[in-house]
Design an enzyme around this catalytic site. Structure first.
Site, PDB file in Angstrom:
ATOM      1  N   GLY A   9       0.853  -1.191   0.000  1.00  0.00           N
ATOM      2  CA  GLY A   9       0.000   0.000   0.000  1.00  0.00           C
ATOM      3  C   GLY A   9       0.883   1.233   0.000  1.00  0.00           C
ATOM      4  O   GLY A   9       1.971   1.226  -0.566  1.00  0.00           O
ATOM      5  N   CYS A  10       0.454   2.278   0.651  1.00  0.00           N
ATOM      6  CA  CYS A  10       1.224   3.522   0.697  1.00  0.00           C
ATOM      7  C   CYS A  10       2.617   3.264   1.275  1.00  0.00           C
ATOM      8  O   CYS A  10       2.752   2.726   2.371  1.00  0.00           O
ATOM      9  CB  CYS A  10       0.485   4.551   1.548  1.00  0.00           C
ATOM     10  SG  CYS A  10       1.408   6.091   1.755  1.00  0.00           S
ATOM     11  N   PHE A  11       3.631   3.676   0.541  1.00  0.00           N
ATOM     12  CA  PHE A  11       4.993   3.345   0.990  1.00  0.00           C
ATOM     13  C   PHE A  11       5.471   4.166   2.175  1.00  0.00           C
ATOM     14  O   PHE A  11       6.424   3.785   2.840  1.00  0.00           O
ATOM     15  CB  PHE A  11       6.003   3.372  -0.140  1.00  0.00           C
ATOM     16  CG  PHE A  11       6.063   4.594  -1.043  1.00  0.00           C
ATOM     17  CD1 PHE A  11       5.678   5.860  -0.637  1.00  0.00           C
ATOM     18  CD2 PHE A  11       6.550   4.451  -2.329  1.00  0.00           C
ATOM     19  CE1 PHE A  11       5.772   6.953  -1.485  1.00  0.00           C
ATOM     20  CE2 PHE A  11       6.656   5.545  -3.190  1.00  0.00           C
ATOM     21  CZ  PHE A  11       6.256   6.793  -2.767  1.00  0.00           C
TER      22      PHE A  11
END
Length: 170
Positions: A9-11
């Site tokens: 997902g969002c890094f």
């Protein structure tokens, strides 16, 4: 040192989480396994480059084995979701485990198989060799250190647990 590439997902949150784990020596956020060279964040978000937001995790396998890192990784994602994690939607937010060392493949497959027992839906997390990786723009690196109130899909409790987890003593 060993390296594994984890798309979760969002890094921003994924990087922050893995930085807390004893034995992880370096992290870099970037874009993995896409179909262009040197993509920008805007291009990756356009859903045309097929890159996944990914964290390169460099670790000391004498302090933290790959299987343990993967167990920690699975705590932060829903591996049955396709092209999304938390509030983030799009192919860049898919989950994936990308490896450079062919010897890591069996360990990864064992971790995924173990994880599959916890879900009735099939695991959607990609497992494949790393095709390419490009570091994200500088403002994305260590984002949550620079912006402590920034968005993170990983709970503060998991971040704390990662910080307190000591796998193998120095």
């Amino acid at each position: 040192m060993k390296t594994i590439y984890l798309a979760g997902g969002c890094f921003w949150g994924t990087e922050h989480y893995f930085k807390q784990i004893h034995g992880v020596v370096n992290t870099t956020v970037g874009y993995a396994n896409g179909n262009t060279e040197n993509p920008t964040y805007e291009e990756v978000c356009s859903d045309t480059t097929h890159f996944a937001e990914t964290v390169r995790v460099e670790y000391d396998e004498k302090k933290v084995p790959l299987f343990f890192l993967l167990r920690m990784y699975f705590l932060t994602i829903d591996p049955t979701q396709v092209d999304e994690q938390g509030a983030d939607k799009g192919s860049q937010y898919r989950t994936g485990i990308y490896y450079e060392d062919e010897a890591d493949k069996a360990i990864i497959e064992d971790a995924v198989a173990e994880e599959s027992f916890a879900f009735s839906d099939p695991i959607a997390t990609e497992v494949m060799p790393l095709k390419n990786f490009y570091a994200a723009e500088e403002y994305h690196q260590d984002y949550l250190d620079k912006n402590p109130s920034g968005y993170c899909h990983i709970s503060p409790e998991l971040i704390k647990m990662a910080r307190e987890t000591q796998r193998i003593d120095d």
